[in-house]
Design a protein around this motif. Structure first.
Motif, PDB file in Angstrom:
ATOM      1  N   GLU A 135      15.670  31.444   9.104  1.00 54.77           N
ATOM      2  CA  GLU A 135      16.664  32.487   8.796  1.00 54.77           C
ATOM      3  C   GLU A 135      16.455  33.742   9.629  1.00 54.77           C
ATOM      4  O   GLU A 135      17.405  34.298  10.175  1.00 54.77           O
ATOM      5  N   SER A 136      15.222  34.182   9.749  1.00 53.05           N
ATOM      6  CA  SER A 136      14.985  35.410  10.499  1.00 53.05           C
ATOM      7  C   SER A 136      15.131  35.197  12.005  1.00 53.05           C
ATOM      8  O   SER A 136      15.588  36.094  12.717  1.00 53.05           O
ATOM      9  N   THR A 137      14.786  34.029  12.488  1.00 58.49           N
ATOM     10  CA  THR A 137      14.858  33.777  13.932  1.00 58.49           C
ATOM     11  C   THR A 137      16.286  33.681  14.421  1.00 58.49           C
ATOM     12  O   THR A 137      16.594  34.075  15.548  1.00 58.49           O
ATOM     13  N   LYS A 138      17.205  33.197  13.595  1.00 58.18           N
ATOM     14  CA  LYS A 138      18.587  33.068  14.055  1.00 58.18           C
ATOM     15  C   LYS A 138      19.222  34.425  14.369  1.00 58.18           C
ATOM     16  O   LYS A 138      20.230  34.490  15.055  1.00 58.18           O
ATOM     17  N   LEU A 139      18.608  35.505  13.914  1.00 56.67           N
ATOM     18  CA  LEU A 139      19.102  36.852  14.190  1.00 56.67           C
ATOM     19  C   LEU A 139      18.610  37.402  15.527  1.00 56.67           C
ATOM     20  O   LEU A 139      19.069  38.441  15.980  1.00 56.67           O
ATOM     21  N   GLU A 140      17.657  36.712  16.152  1.00 50.28           N
ATOM     22  CA  GLU A 140      17.039  37.223  17.369  1.00 50.28           C
ATOM     23  C   GLU A 140      17.907  36.979  18.607  1.00 50.28           C
ATOM     24  O   GLU A 140      18.551  35.936  18.726  1.00 50.28           O
ATOM     25  N   ALA A 141      17.880  37.935  19.509  1.00 53.21           N
ATOM     26  CA  ALA A 141      18.587  37.786  20.785  1.00 53.21           C
ATOM     27  C   ALA A 141      17.890  36.718  21.613  1.00 53.21           C
ATOM     28  O   ALA A 141      16.664  36.655  21.652  1.00 53.21           O
ATOM     29  N   GLY A 142      18.673  35.871  22.238  1.00 53.15           N
ATOM     30  CA  GLY A 142      18.133  34.893  23.163  1.00 53.15           C
ATOM     31  C   GLY A 142      17.806  33.539  22.593  1.00 53.15           C
ATOM     32  O   GLY A 142      17.481  32.614  23.340  1.00 53.15           O
ATOM     33  N   VAL A 143      17.898  33.365  21.287  1.00 50.77           N
ATOM     34  CA  VAL A 143      17.632  32.050  20.708  1.00 50.77           C
ATOM     35  C   VAL A 143      18.878  31.172  20.865  1.00 50.77           C
ATOM     36  O   VAL A 143      19.987  31.602  20.570  1.00 50.77           O
ATOM     37  N   MET A 188      16.005  26.003  40.411  1.00 53.14           N
ATOM     38  CA  MET A 188      17.083  26.290  39.464  1.00 53.14           C
ATOM     39  C   MET A 188      16.861  27.695  38.898  1.00 53.14           C
ATOM     40  O   MET A 188      15.788  27.995  38.398  1.00 53.14           O
ATOM     41  N   THR A 189      17.837  28.560  38.963  1.00 51.65           N
ATOM     42  CA  THR A 189      17.710  29.917  38.438  1.00 51.65           C
ATOM     43  C   THR A 189      18.283  29.988  37.029  1.00 51.65           C
ATOM     44  O   THR A 189      19.113  29.174  36.631  1.00 51.65           O
ATOM     45  N   ASN A 190      17.823  30.975  36.287  1.00 52.35           N
ATOM     46  CA  ASN A 190      18.284  31.194  34.918  1.00 52.35           C
ATOM     47  C   ASN A 190      18.120  29.963  34.034  1.00 52.35           C
ATOM     48  O   ASN A 190      18.948  29.698  33.180  1.00 52.35           O
ATOM     49  N   GLN A 191      17.052  29.216  34.260  1.00 51.69           N
ATOM     50  CA  GLN A 191      16.788  28.043  33.442  1.00 51.69           C
ATOM     51  C   GLN A 191      16.270  28.476  32.071  1.00 51.69           C
ATOM     52  O   GLN A 191      15.441  29.377  31.973  1.00 51.69           O
ATOM     53  N   THR A 192      16.762  27.817  31.035  1.00 47.51           N
ATOM     54  CA  THR A 192      16.292  28.133  29.685  1.00 47.51           C
ATOM     55  C   THR A 192      14.865  27.614  29.496  1.00 47.51           C
ATOM     56  O   THR A 192      14.393  26.762  30.234  1.00 47.51           O
ATOM     57  N   ILE A 193      14.209  28.157  28.484  1.00 47.00           N
ATOM     58  CA  ILE A 193      12.845  27.765  28.139  1.00 47.00           C
ATOM     59  C   ILE A 193      12.907  26.913  26.873  1.00 47.00           C
ATOM     60  O   ILE A 193      13.527  27.308  25.878  1.00 47.00           O
ATOM     61  N   HIS A 194      12.250  25.774  26.924  1.00 50.35           N
ATOM     62  CA  HIS A 194      12.168  24.888  25.763  1.00 50.35           C
ATOM     63  C   HIS A 194      10.749  24.963  25.210  1.00 50.35           C
ATOM     64  O   HIS A 194       9.781  25.015  25.974  1.00 50.35           O
ATOM     65  N   VAL A 195      10.642  24.960  23.899  1.00 48.80           N
ATOM     66  CA  VAL A 195       9.348  25.073  23.234  1.00 48.80           C
ATOM     67  C   VAL A 195       9.218  23.956  22.212  1.00 48.80           C
ATOM     68  O   VAL A 195      10.174  23.645  21.492  1.00 48.80           O
ATOM     69  N   SER A 213      15.534  32.807  27.904  1.00 46.27           N
ATOM     70  CA  SER A 213      14.608  33.249  28.946  1.00 46.27           C
ATOM     71  C   SER A 213      13.193  33.334  28.381  1.00 46.27           C
ATOM     72  O   SER A 213      12.988  33.362  27.160  1.00 46.27           O
ATOM     73  N   ALA A 214      12.240  33.406  29.291  1.00 48.78           N
ATOM     74  CA  ALA A 214      10.849  33.612  28.887  1.00 48.78           C
ATOM     75  C   ALA A 214      10.693  34.957  28.182  1.00 48.78           C
ATOM     76  O   ALA A 214       9.926  35.083  27.227  1.00 48.78           O
ATOM     77  N   ALA A 215      11.444  35.949  28.636  1.00 49.97           N
ATOM     78  CA  ALA A 215      11.366  37.273  28.003  1.00 49.97           C
ATOM     79  C   ALA A 215      11.835  37.215  26.548  1.00 49.97           C
ATOM     80  O   ALA A 215      11.224  37.835  25.671  1.00 49.97           O
ATOM     81  N   ALA A 216      12.911  36.481  26.285  1.00 50.71           N
ATOM     82  CA  ALA A 216      13.401  36.346  24.907  1.00 50.71           C
ATOM     83  C   ALA A 216      12.362  35.646  24.036  1.00 50.71           C
ATOM     84  O   ALA A 216      12.118  36.049  22.900  1.00 50.71           O
ATOM     85  N   LEU A 217      11.740  34.605  24.578  1.00 50.68           N
ATOM     86  CA  LEU A 217      10.696  33.902  23.835  1.00 50.68           C
ATOM     87  C   LEU A 217       9.504  34.817  23.589  1.00 50.68           C
ATOM     88  O   LEU A 217       8.972  34.868  22.470  1.00 50.68           O
ATOM     89  N   ASP A 218       9.086  35.551  24.598  1.00 50.33           N
ATOM     90  CA  ASP A 218       7.949  36.461  24.433  1.00 50.33           C
ATOM     91  C   ASP A 218       8.233  37.525  23.378  1.00 50.33           C
ATOM     92  O   ASP A 218       7.355  37.879  22.588  1.00 50.33           O
ATOM     93  N   THR A 219       9.457  38.020  23.348  1.00 45.29           N
ATOM     94  CA  THR A 219       9.851  38.998  22.323  1.00 45.29           C
ATOM     95  C   THR A 219       9.753  38.366  20.936  1.00 45.29           C
ATOM     96  O   THR A 219       9.251  38.985  19.992  1.00 45.29           O
ATOM     97  N   HIS A 220      10.217  37.132  20.807  1.00 51.48           N
ATOM     98  CA  HIS A 220      10.134  36.400  19.542  1.00 51.48           C
ATOM     99  C   HIS A 220       8.674  36.247  19.108  1.00 51.48           C
ATOM    100  O   HIS A 220       8.316  36.535  17.962  1.00 51.48           O
ATOM    101  N   LEU A 221       7.827  35.801  20.028  1.00 53.71           N
ATOM    102  CA  LEU A 221       6.424  35.556  19.694  1.00 53.71           C
ATOM    103  C   LEU A 221       5.696  36.827  19.277  1.00 53.71           C
ATOM    104  O   LEU A 221       4.769  36.780  18.462  1.00 53.71           O
ATOM    105  N   ALA A 222       6.103  37.960  19.809  1.00 50.74           N
ATOM    106  CA  ALA A 222       5.461  39.237  19.484  1.00 50.74           C
ATOM    107  C   ALA A 222       6.092  39.929  18.274  1.00 50.74           C
ATOM    108  O   ALA A 222       5.544  40.916  17.779  1.00 50.74           O
TER     109      ALA A 222
END
Length: 102
Positions: free
Chosen positions: A31-39, A1-8, A62-71
């Motif tokens: 509040e701050s996370t809802k402003l992030e791209a990819g959530v 499956m391509t473009n599968q979302t990431i669940h955490v 995507s994993a990239a969006a999650l990684d950006t959030h975590l960093a």
């Protein structure tokens, strides 16, 4: 499956005397996370039978969006305040969805 979302699933357990302090920090992330791209979804749950137990249920584009959030600074600054409030290191796990009922 391509473009599968990431669940955490991210679990935090408070030291019993610091439940309210931990809750306040974790609620502040919403509040701050809802402003992030990819959530897509970012929910904070508190265990009904154990109020020290908090869990985020998240979905990211995507994993990239999650990684950006975590960093991100908006996550790292509050996470740095958890020392002395949590009973163990956070348990953060990434999942791929296999099946669902919508």
């Amino acid at each position: 499956m391509t473009n599968q979302t990431i669940h955490v699933v991210a679990r935090f357990v408070a030291i019993p005397d610091f439940v309210e302090e931990l809750k306040a920090i974790l609620l502040g992330l919403i509040e701050s996370t809802k402003l992030e791209a990819g959530v897509i979804k970012y929910e904070l749950l508190q265990n009904q039978s154990d109020p020290t137990d908090f869990t985020f249920v998240e979905e990211w584009e995507s994993a990239a969006a999650l990684d950006t959030h975590l960093a991100s600074r908006r996550l790292q600054v509050p996470i740095a305040k958890l020392e002395g409030l949590i009973a163990a290191p956070p348990d953060i796990r990434r999942y791929s969805i296999l099946a669902a009922i919508a």
